[in-house]
Design a protein around this motif. Structure first.
Motif, short mmCIF file in Angstrom:
data_model
loop_
_atom_site.label_atom_id
_atom_site.label_comp_id
_atom_site.label_asym_id
_atom_site.label_seq_id
_atom_site.Cartn_x
_atom_site.Cartn_y
_atom_site.Cartn_z
N LEU A 30 45.32 53.28 42.69
CA LEU A 30 45.30 52.49 43.92
C LEU A 30 46.24 53.18 44.91
CD1 LEU A 30 44.27 49.87 45.28
CD2 LEU A 30 46.42 48.80 44.55
N HIS A 31 45.70 53.54 46.08
CA HIS A 31 46.47 54.26 47.08
C HIS A 31 47.12 53.25 48.02
CE1 HIS A 31 47.34 57.93 49.43
NE2 HIS A 31 47.06 57.22 50.51
N LEU A 32 48.45 53.31 48.12
CA LEU A 32 49.21 52.33 48.89
C LEU A 32 49.91 53.03 50.04
CD1 LEU A 32 50.30 50.85 45.53
CD2 LEU A 32 49.24 49.40 47.26
N ASP A 33 49.42 52.81 51.26
CA ASP A 33 49.92 53.49 52.45
C ASP A 33 51.06 52.73 53.10
OD1 ASP A 33 48.18 55.84 52.87
OD2 ASP A 33 46.57 54.35 52.95
N VAL A 34 52.24 53.31 53.03
CA VAL A 34 53.42 52.66 53.60
C VAL A 34 53.77 53.34 54.93
CG1 VAL A 34 55.86 52.13 53.25
CG2 VAL A 34 54.26 52.05 51.30
N VAL A 63 51.66 55.65 45.62
CA VAL A 63 52.33 55.20 46.84
C VAL A 63 52.51 56.37 47.82
CG1 VAL A 63 54.44 54.19 47.80
CG2 VAL A 63 53.49 53.30 45.65
N HIS A 64 51.91 56.24 48.99
CA HIS A 64 51.96 57.29 50.03
C HIS A 64 52.92 56.84 51.12
CE1 HIS A 64 49.49 59.56 53.37
NE2 HIS A 64 50.70 60.07 53.20
N LEU A 65 54.10 57.44 51.12
CA LEU A 65 55.12 57.06 52.09
C LEU A 65 54.96 57.84 53.39
CD1 LEU A 65 58.35 56.93 49.84
CD2 LEU A 65 56.82 55.03 50.49
N MET A 66 54.71 57.12 54.46
CA MET A 66 54.70 57.72 55.80
C MET A 66 55.86 57.09 56.54
SD MET A 66 50.58 57.61 56.28
CE MET A 66 50.45 56.43 54.96
N ILE A 67 57.07 57.46 56.12
CA ILE A 67 58.29 56.86 56.67
C ILE A 67 59.33 57.96 56.87
CG2 ILE A 67 57.81 54.69 55.43
CD1 ILE A 67 60.03 55.34 53.47
N ALA A 172 43.24 64.75 48.74
CA ALA A 172 42.88 64.73 50.15
C ALA A 172 42.77 63.27 50.58
CB ALA A 172 41.56 65.45 50.39
N ASP A 173 43.17 63.01 51.84
CA ASP A 173 43.30 61.63 52.33
C ASP A 173 42.93 61.55 53.80
OD1 ASP A 173 44.08 59.03 52.89
OD2 ASP A 173 46.23 59.39 52.59
N GLY A 174 41.89 60.76 54.07
CA GLY A 174 41.53 60.48 55.46
C GLY A 174 40.08 60.84 55.78
ZN ZN Z 1 47.28 57.63 52.54
#
Ligand code: ZN
Ligand code: DX5
Length: 217
Positions: A30-34, A63-67, A172-174
């Motif tokens: 499960l991909h979790l976009d933060v 968990v994908h941290l965009m912070i 890959a993501d998006g």
């Molecule tokens: Zn993502």
């Protein structure tokens, strides 16, 4: 192919239900976009939501941290139940420290690069990561179109992983769905994120099956 649906495209009022449905549909993670509203111009959810979902799923929590400066929050996401933590190479002045923190907590480590970030930026960390994430859209929002030039970066990374004899996963993501999955896999990607194509589909189970059919074609 490991399939990691992004919760960002799910109905936020029915998260546990949405996760149970894709879990039964045969996904691997499960991909979790933060998102923090600083590193990217959007705010999603944080460790609280992830911790609340944890008892409802056996899936690997990706968990994908965009912070900005993720070093401040790694402990929170580990505590919330992350199995793997991805941070952006552009988001910290101390990638080595972040890798160490995630590793020491017993999680799988991944480094991400945005479309404009050259592949060379992550090469020094490749041997110490379990996965590299190539963003195929600008991070920040779901529902965008895949930028084809980013697949050349994936191809270059896969070549380097092979050249070094590593077992590193390439994610890959998006903007990925059944329609362009063949091109993504052809670039050497083995972990695929899909948000709108799965959670945004009228029938997520059928959408997962359509992606598996491309994989097995
Ligand atoms: Zn993502
Ligand atoms: C974008 C996020 C992605 C996004 C994927 O910043 O990292 O995970 O939610 O969604 P789709 O598949 O709709 O592009």
């Amino acid at each position: 192919m490991k399939l990691s649906p992004s919760l960002l495209a799910a109905d936020f009022a029915r998260l546990a239900e949405s996760v149970a449905r894709v879990e039964a549909g045969g996904v691997d993670m499960l991909h979790l976009d933060v998102m923090d509203g600083n590193f990217v111009p959007n705010i999603s959810f944080g460790a609280g939501v992830i911790g609340a979902l944890r008892p409802h799923s056996k899936l690997f929590f990706d968990v994908h941290l965009m912070i900005d400066r993720p070093e401040r929050y790694i402990a929170d996401f580990v505590k919330a139940g992350a199995d793997g933590i991805t941070f952006h190479i552009e988001s910290t002045g101390d990638p080595d420290g972040v890798i160490e923190q995630i590793r020491a907590a017993g999680c799988r480590v991944a480094v991400a690069l945005s479309p404009k970030t050259p592949v060379e930026t992550v090469l020094p960390y490749l041997n110490r990561c379990d996965m590299v994430l190539v963003m195929t859209v600008e991070p920040g929002f779901g529902g965008q179109s895949l930028m084809p030039e980013t697949l050349e970066k994936a191809r270059a990374l896969r070549a380097e992983i092979t050249r070094r004899g590593l077992a590193t996963d390439l994610q890959a993501d998006g903007g990925i769905g059944a329609k362009n999955l063949a091109a993504v896999l052809d670039a050497g990607v083995n972990v695929v994120v899909a948000g709108s194509a799965i959670f945004g589909a009228p029938d997520p189970t059928a959408a997962i099956a359509a992606m598996r059919a491309v994989e097995n074609a």
